[in-house]
Design a protein around this motif. Structure first.
Motif, PDB file in Angstrom:
ATOM      1  N   ARG A  29       0.871  -1.179   0.000  1.00 29.38           N
ATOM      2  CA  ARG A  29       0.000   0.000   0.000  1.00 29.38           C
ATOM      3  C   ARG A  29       0.902   1.221   0.000  1.00 29.38           C
ATOM      4  O   ARG A  29       2.036   1.154   0.509  1.00 29.38           O
ATOM      5  CB  ARG A  29      -0.879   0.030   1.265  1.00 29.38           C
ATOM      6  N   ASP A  30       0.411   2.320  -0.538  1.00 33.51           N
ATOM      7  CA  ASP A  30       1.239   3.533  -0.611  1.00 33.51           C
ATOM      8  C   ASP A  30       1.966   3.753   0.716  1.00 33.51           C
ATOM      9  O   ASP A  30       1.352   3.673   1.778  1.00 33.51           O
ATOM     10  CB  ASP A  30       0.373   4.768  -0.896  1.00 33.51           C
ATOM     11  N   PRO A  48       4.538   4.492  -4.172  1.00 37.25           N
ATOM     12  CA  PRO A  48       3.197   3.968  -4.455  1.00 37.25           C
ATOM     13  C   PRO A  48       3.161   2.444  -4.375  1.00 37.25           C
ATOM     14  O   PRO A  48       4.200   1.790  -4.480  1.00 37.25           O
ATOM     15  CB  PRO A  48       2.930   4.443  -5.889  1.00 37.25           C
ATOM     16  N   ALA A  49       1.960   1.926  -4.175  1.00 32.33           N
ATOM     17  CA  ALA A  49       1.778   0.475  -4.150  1.00 32.33           C
ATOM     18  C   ALA A  49       2.359  -0.146  -5.407  1.00 32.33           C
ATOM     19  O   ALA A  49       2.358   0.488  -6.472  1.00 32.33           O
ATOM     20  CB  ALA A  49       0.298   0.133  -4.034  1.00 32.33           C
ATOM     21  N   THR A  50       2.850  -1.345  -5.276  1.00 35.05           N
ATOM     22  CA  THR A  50       3.475  -2.157  -6.332  1.00 35.05           C
ATOM     23  C   THR A  50       4.909  -1.731  -6.697  1.00 35.05           C
ATOM     24  O   THR A  50       5.519  -2.323  -7.582  1.00 35.05           O
ATOM     25  CB  THR A  50       2.650  -2.246  -7.645  1.00 35.05           C
ATOM     26  N   THR A  51       5.442  -0.724  -5.997  1.00 35.81           N
ATOM     27  CA  THR A  51       6.849  -0.393  -6.231  1.00 35.81           C
ATOM     28  C   THR A  51       7.725  -1.580  -5.837  1.00 35.81           C
ATOM     29  O   THR A  51       7.618  -2.076  -4.722  1.00 35.81           O
ATOM     30  CB  THR A  51       7.274   0.821  -5.363  1.00 35.81           C
ATOM     31  N   PRO A  52       8.586  -2.040  -6.753  1.00 38.11           N
ATOM     32  CA  PRO A  52       9.479  -3.154  -6.375  1.00 38.11           C
ATOM     33  C   PRO A  52      10.556  -2.674  -5.406  1.00 38.11           C
ATOM     34  O   PRO A  52      11.044  -1.541  -5.532  1.00 38.11           O
ATOM     35  CB  PRO A  52      10.113  -3.573  -7.710  1.00 38.11           C
ATOM     36  N   ILE A  53      10.899  -3.528  -4.467  1.00 40.67           N
ATOM     37  CA  ILE A  53      11.904  -3.145  -3.478  1.00 40.67           C
ATOM     38  C   ILE A  53      12.886  -4.282  -3.238  1.00 40.67           C
ATOM     39  O   ILE A  53      12.586  -5.438  -3.501  1.00 40.67           O
ATOM     40  CB  ILE A  53      11.244  -2.764  -2.121  1.00 40.67           C
ATOM     41  N   ILE A  54      14.037  -3.904  -2.725  1.00 43.43           N
ATOM     42  CA  ILE A  54      14.998  -4.894  -2.232  1.00 43.43           C
ATOM     43  C   ILE A  54      15.102  -4.691  -0.729  1.00 43.43           C
ATOM     44  O   ILE A  54      15.307  -3.566  -0.262  1.00 43.43           O
ATOM     45  CB  ILE A  54      16.383  -4.697  -2.889  1.00 43.43           C
ATOM     46  N   LEU A  76       6.853  -2.325   8.155  1.00 38.46           N
ATOM     47  CA  LEU A  76       6.708  -3.735   7.801  1.00 38.46           C
ATOM     48  C   LEU A  76       5.347  -4.019   7.183  1.00 38.46           C
ATOM     49  O   LEU A  76       5.201  -4.848   6.292  1.00 38.46           O
ATOM     50  CB  LEU A  76       6.853  -4.549   9.085  1.00 38.46           C
ATOM     51  N   THR A  77       4.350  -3.334   7.697  1.00 37.31           N
ATOM     52  CA  THR A  77       2.973  -3.601   7.277  1.00 37.31           C
ATOM     53  C   THR A  77       2.698  -3.131   5.855  1.00 37.31           C
ATOM     54  O   THR A  77       1.636  -3.397   5.318  1.00 37.31           O
ATOM     55  CB  THR A  77       1.986  -2.896   8.219  1.00 37.31           C
TER      56      THR A  77
END
Lengths: 186, 299
Positions: A29-30, A48-54, A76-77
Motif C-alpha cells: 500500500r502507498d 506507491p503500491a506495487t513499487t518493487p523493493i529490495i 513492515l505492514t
C-alpha cells in the motif's frame, strides 16, 4: 560516471547486508520511505503500491529497503515479499536461510521443493497414525515446569489482549461450518 | 461437576474459579505471573478483569482435567504421525522459550510441553491442555528466537482459548458433552487403549483445522503474548510474510493451507493489531546467539 558510482555503492551496501540481500518484495500500500526507522523521521520519498523493493534488513516493525534508487525505511505492514518459485535460492548465510531448508532438510539448497514428498505429519501419516503414548511421556524429560531460567535480558511488558483480539473474535465468533479451505475435505 | 457454562455470569465464573479443584494460580491472573521477568508483578485490576472476560467469552464448560486428558490423547495421535527430533539441547531450548512465554498468560499452571517434530512439512500444532509441536520444516524457515517465540505464542493462544475443544465439540454429534464422555471413557480405560472414536475425532479435527476466526484470534493474541514476554511484536508478521512468499502449491504447505487461512489474509487481519506497538526494546544479542547455537546446528 555517476551511475557507475551508484552501482558501486549499491554493490557495497549489498555486500554489507549479505544476510537478507536477496529478499525482494513490493510495496503493498502507498508508503513513505523514511530516513530512519521512526514515524517522525524525515520522509525521503513516497512509494506507491506495487513499487518493487529490495529488502536489506528488518528492525522491529521496519524494513530497510532500496527502492526507486533510494534507500531508507518503510513500515513492515506496507511490504509483501515476492513469491518464491519452487526452486530455492542458494544458501549463503547458514542459519535460517529463507526457504533453503523447505521440504529438503536444513542446509540443502537449490532443489525443486514442490517435487519433494512430505515426510512426517502429512495428511496421510496423520490419518494412519497409531497413538504413541510412550513418545508423549518421553516429552517430560525436556519439560520446564516453572522458571524458564536465563532469559537473556528479555523484559516482560504488560499488554492487554485489546484491542484487536476481542473485537476480531466477536466478528468471527460464529463457527463457520464450511470455509473455503475445508471444502476439499470429505 | 460439569455444567454447560457457555454463558456464565461474571460472579458465577469467579465463584467457580475460586472453588476449582485445580490449584488455580491467582497470581498469574494478575498479569505476568512470573517472578524472573523483573518488575512486572504489579497488581493490575484492569488486566485481571480483561483476563476474566477472555475466559468467559470462550469458556466451553469443560473441566480442566478433561481438557488435559483430551490433550494427551491428541498429542499421542500427533506423535504417532511424527517423532520428536533427537536433539535434547534443541528440545530443552524450545521448552525454555515456551515456558517463558506461557508464564505471561493466565494458564501458566497447565502441564506445558513443547517439542520439535521430525517433518519437512511447514506446520505447528497445539493440543488442549498445553502440548505444542513445531515441525522441523517450519523451524527451518525461522530466522530468530523472536520468530520462534511468535509461532509458539500463536499455538499457546489456541490452548488458552480452548479452540480445539470448540472444534471437536462442533464435530461430535453430541457436542461438548460427547467429547467429555469420550475423554472419561478413555481415562478409565487408559491401561488398555484410547477409544477408537476419540482417536478418529482427534484426527478429523487436525485434518479439518480450527475455525478460521480462531486462527486470526491466535495470531492477534499470540502477538500480544510474545510481546508480553519481551519479544519483538512484529516477529509473527515477519513469519507470515515468509509463508506468504512461498509457492502455496509447495507440498510442504499442503496441510497448513488446508487448515489455515491464506497467509495474506492473516497479514491483513494482523496489521491493525500491530498499530498499538511502538518500537520493541532492543533485544540482547544473546538471543540470536543462542538461537543460532540450538537451531542452527540442528539439521
Amino acid at each position: 560516471m555517476k551511475q557507475l558510482f551508484y552501482f558501486a555503492l549499491i554493490l557495497f551496501i549489498s555486500s554489507t547486508n549479505a544476510l537478507a540481500a536477496d529478499k525482494i518484495g513490493v510495496i503493498s500500500r502507498d508508503a513513505n520511505l523514511y530516513a530512519k526507522p521512526f514515524k517522525d523521521a524525515d520522509t525521503i520519498a513516497e512509494l506507491p503500491a506495487t513499487t518493487p523493493i529490495i529488502i536489506l534488513k528488518r528492525k522491529g516493525g521496519w524494513y530497510e529497503i532500496k527502492a526507486a534508487e533510494k534507500q531508507g525505511w518503510v513500515r513492515l505492514t506496507r511490504v509483501r515479499l515476492n513469491r518464491q518459485s519452487g526452486a530455492t535460492k542458494e544458501s549463503t548465510s547458514g542459519v535460517g536461510e529463507l526457504l533453503s531448508g523447505l521440504a529438503t532438510g536444513r542446509g540443502k539448497s537449490s532443489q525443486d521443493t514442490t517435487a519433494t514428498a512430505v515426510k512426517g505429519l502429512s495428511e496421510e501419516e496423520l490419518r494412519n497414525a497409531e497413538p504413541d503414548l510412550d513418545a508423549l511421556n518421553a516429552l517430560d524429560n525436556y519439560a520446564i515446569n516453572d522458571d524458564a531460567g536465563d532469559n537473556s535480558g528479555l523484559q516482560t511488558r504488560q499488554i492487554d489482549y485489546q484491542p484487536g483480539t476481542a473485537a476480531k473474535s466477536d466478528d468471527t465468533a460464529t463457527p463457520a461450518k464450511k470455509t473455503s479451505y475445508e471444502e476439499d475435505e470429505e | 461437576m460439569i455444567a454447560p457454562l457457555q454463558t456464565l455470569s461474571l460472579p458465577a465464573l469467579l465463584l467457580m474459579l475460586s472453588f476449582s479443584a485445580h490449584a488455580f494460580d491467582f497470581g498469574s491472573v494478575l498479569g505476568g505471573g512470573d517472578d524472573s521477568g523483573g518488575g512486572s508483578n504489579v497488581f493490575d485490576i484492569g488486566e485481571m478483569i480483561s483476563g476474566v472476560k477472555d475466559i468467559s467469552r470462550t469458556i466451553t464448560g469443560i473441566d480442566e482435567e478433561d481438557e488435559i486428558e483430551i490433550g494427551r490423547d491428541a498429542a499421542a495421535v500427533l506423535l504417532g504421525a511424527s517423532k520428536p527430533v533427537n536433539d535434547p539441547e534443541l528440545q530443552r531450548y524450545v521448552n525454555r522459550i515456551g515456558r517463558w512465554v506461557v508464564n505471561q498468560t493466565d494458564r501458566a499452571h497447565l502441564p506445558w510441553r513443547f517439542a520439535v517434530l521430525r517433518s519437512n512439512a511447514v506446520n505447528a500444532f497445539a493440543t488442549p491442555g498445553g502440548n505444542i509441536f513445531i515441525t522441523d520444516g517450519l523451524l527451518d524457515l525461522l530466522t530468530s528466537e523472536a520468530e520462534l517465540a511468535a509461532v509458539i505464542s500463536h499455538e499457546v493462544a489456541h490452548v488458552i482459548q480452548k479452540h480445539h475443544i470448540k472444534a471437536m465439540s462442533s464435530l461430535n454429534t453430541s457436542g461438548l458433552s460427547g467429547v467429555i464422555k469420550l475423554a472419561s471413557a478413555t481415562r478409565e480405560g487408559r491401561s488398555n487403549q484410547m477409544t477408537t472414536q476419540l482417536v478418529g475425532e482427534v484426527k478429523d479435527m487436525y485434518l479439518r483445522g480450527l475455525d478460521k476466526g480462531d486462527e486470526f484470534e491466535a495470531d492477534s493474541m499470540g502477538t500480544v503474548i510474545a510481546s508480553r514476554a519481551g519479544y519483538d511484536p512484529f516477529a509473527l508478521m515477519a513469519v507470515l510474510q515468509t509463508l506468504d512468499s512461498i509457492d502455496p502449491e509447495n507440498s510442504g504447505l499442503a496441510l497448513l493451507y488446508k487448515t489455515h487461512p491464506p497467509a495474506s489474509d492473516r497479514l491483513d487481519k494482523l496489521e491493525p493489531v500491530l498499530e498499538q506497538f511502538d518500537e520493541p526494546a532492543e533485544e540482547s544479542p544473546m538471543l540470536q546467539k543462542r538461537f543460532n547455537k540450538y537451531v542452527g546446528k540442528h539439521s
